[in-house]
Design a protein around this motif. Structure first.
Motif, short mmCIF file in Angstrom:
data_model
loop_
_atom_site.label_atom_id
_atom_site.label_comp_id
_atom_site.label_asym_id
_atom_site.label_seq_id
_atom_site.Cartn_x
_atom_site.Cartn_y
_atom_site.Cartn_z
N ASN A 167 47.15 39.71 33.31
CA ASN A 167 46.14 39.71 34.37
C ASN A 167 46.77 40.09 35.72
OD1 ASN A 167 44.48 38.77 32.38
ND2 ASN A 167 43.93 36.86 33.40
N GLY A 168 47.93 39.47 36.01
CA GLY A 168 48.61 39.76 37.27
C GLY A 168 49.10 41.20 37.36
N GLU A 169 49.65 41.72 36.24
CA GLU A 169 50.13 43.09 36.22
C GLU A 169 48.99 44.08 36.43
OE1 GLU A 169 52.28 43.88 32.67
OE2 GLU A 169 53.87 42.43 33.10
N MET A 170 47.83 43.79 35.83
CA MET A 170 46.69 44.68 35.98
C MET A 170 46.22 44.71 37.43
SD MET A 170 43.09 44.70 33.91
CE MET A 170 41.88 45.99 34.24
N ALA A 212 35.41 39.34 35.18
CA ALA A 212 36.62 39.79 35.87
C ALA A 212 36.41 41.18 36.46
CB ALA A 212 37.80 39.78 34.90
N ALA A 213 35.74 42.06 35.73
CA ALA A 213 35.45 43.41 36.24
C ALA A 213 34.58 43.33 37.49
CB ALA A 213 34.76 44.23 35.15
N TYR A 214 33.61 42.44 37.48
CA TYR A 214 32.71 42.27 38.64
C TYR A 214 33.50 41.79 39.86
CZ TYR A 214 29.22 40.03 41.61
OH TYR A 214 28.45 39.64 42.69
N ASP A 273 41.64 34.70 42.29
CA ASP A 273 43.03 34.21 42.35
C ASP A 273 43.39 33.44 41.08
OD1 ASP A 273 43.37 35.33 44.84
OD2 ASP A 273 42.90 33.48 45.93
N LEU A 274 42.46 32.61 40.63
CA LEU A 274 42.70 31.87 39.39
C LEU A 274 42.87 32.82 38.21
CD1 LEU A 274 40.15 28.93 39.75
CD2 LEU A 274 42.64 28.76 39.84
N TRP A 275 42.04 33.85 38.16
CA TRP A 275 42.12 34.82 37.07
C TRP A 275 43.47 35.54 37.06
CZ3 TRP A 275 42.74 40.18 37.16
CH2 TRP A 275 42.56 40.84 35.93
N MET A 276 43.96 35.92 38.23
CA MET A 276 45.24 36.64 38.32
C MET A 276 46.40 35.79 37.80
SD MET A 276 45.21 38.81 41.86
CE MET A 276 44.73 37.43 42.89
N ASN A 277 46.31 34.49 37.96
CA ASN A 277 47.41 33.60 37.58
C ASN A 277 47.27 33.02 36.16
OD1 ASN A 277 49.13 33.34 40.12
ND2 ASN A 277 47.09 32.92 40.91
N GLU A 278 46.20 33.41 35.47
CA GLU A 278 46.01 32.90 34.11
C GLU A 278 47.01 33.48 33.12
OE1 GLU A 278 41.99 33.59 33.02
OE2 GLU A 278 41.21 31.82 34.07
N SER A 279 47.40 34.73 33.31
CA SER A 279 48.35 35.35 32.39
C SER A 279 49.13 36.44 33.12
CB SER A 279 47.63 35.95 31.18
OG SER A 279 46.87 37.09 31.57
#
Length: 256
Positions: free
Chosen positions: A51-54, A21-23, A42-48
């Protein structure tokens, strides 16, 4: 930036923030992401929610352009996550190896003291996959054990015993009634487990008869001394010619 940095670090602890995710985030803010990486991000942002807030917070921080501080912070957080994950896995496997080592050592120690300690002083029963089971119907059966002990298994009874004994363990399990002619043996005395009760005899003859629910029974000592108990600290000695009646956590002895 200090306030933003603290908030980003706090969110990274809650988010699913992996080195990957950092990469992806570093490439995004440097405009280096491919379409596949963008889809993955995009998938990572919507996992939790974290994640989206960060991600939203990083957008606010870099509204006026991506700074070197953001890239360094993402690199640092990704590296810290890797170290924590490695430490967890290392500690987990070390713990597993320690438990296996202690369990193996305890298996070969007389009376399994480590397992007995964690069981509150209760005796440890140790019957294996290859044990032999013999049951009787209306007739009595004679069974010779590995140590030359003779078991006369009385009608409607069952015995479970290993194919061979070792110096640290000479134990069988009985349901019902039987007469034992115990042979002298190196190491531990002969041991019978039945329900919550156990009895040991180094050498000699004794008979056990018990009720169907295994909660009550009688031990008659012939030519050997029999020790009967519920735990290591609760035991009674039955001398030759005496009878012991066990029930409700106690043993009462009839002396001639």
């Amino acid at each position: 930036m200090t306030t933003y940095k603290a908030r980003i670090e706090a969110l990274a602890a809650k988010a699913d923030f992996s080195p990957r995710a950092a990469y992806l985030l570093k490439n995004f803010f440097l405009d280096l992401t491919t379409q596949e990486e963008q889809d993955e991000l995009d998938l990572w942002m919507n996992e939790s929610e974290a994640n989206g807030e960060m991600f939203d917070l990083l957008i606010d921080v870099n509204a006026d352009g991506t700074g070197a501080g953001t890239i360094a912070l993402l690199h640092k957080l990704g590296r810290e996550k890797t170290k924590k994950k490695f430490k967890f896995h290392k500690g987990f496997w070390i713990g597993i190896l320690v438990i296996l080592g202690v369990s193996t050592l305890d298996h070969f120690l007389p009376k399994h003291p480590i397992a007995s300690f964690f069981s509150g002083g209760k005796e440890i029963r140790d019957f294996g996959f290859f044990d032999i089971t013999v049951e009787t119907g209306e007739d009595t059966k004679q069974i010779w054990l590995y140590d030359s002990t003779l078991v006369e298994l009385l009608p409607h009874s069952k015995i479970v015993y290993p194919p061979q004994f070792y110096p640290h363990s000479r134990e069988i399990e009985l349901t019902g009634a039987a007469k034992f002619t115990v042979a002298k043996w190196k190491g531990e005395p002969f041991r019978v487990v039945t329900g919550k009760v156990w009895m040991t005899c180094p050498e000699g003859v004794f008979t056990l008869q018990q009720e169907k629910d295994l909660s009550r029974g009688t031990i008659s000592a012939g030519t050997g001394v029999v020790t009967v108990g519920y735990t290591r600290r609760e035991s009674w000695i039955i001398e030759p010619g005496e009878k012991g009646h066990f029930a409700n956590g106690e043993v009462k002895i009839d002396r001639p």
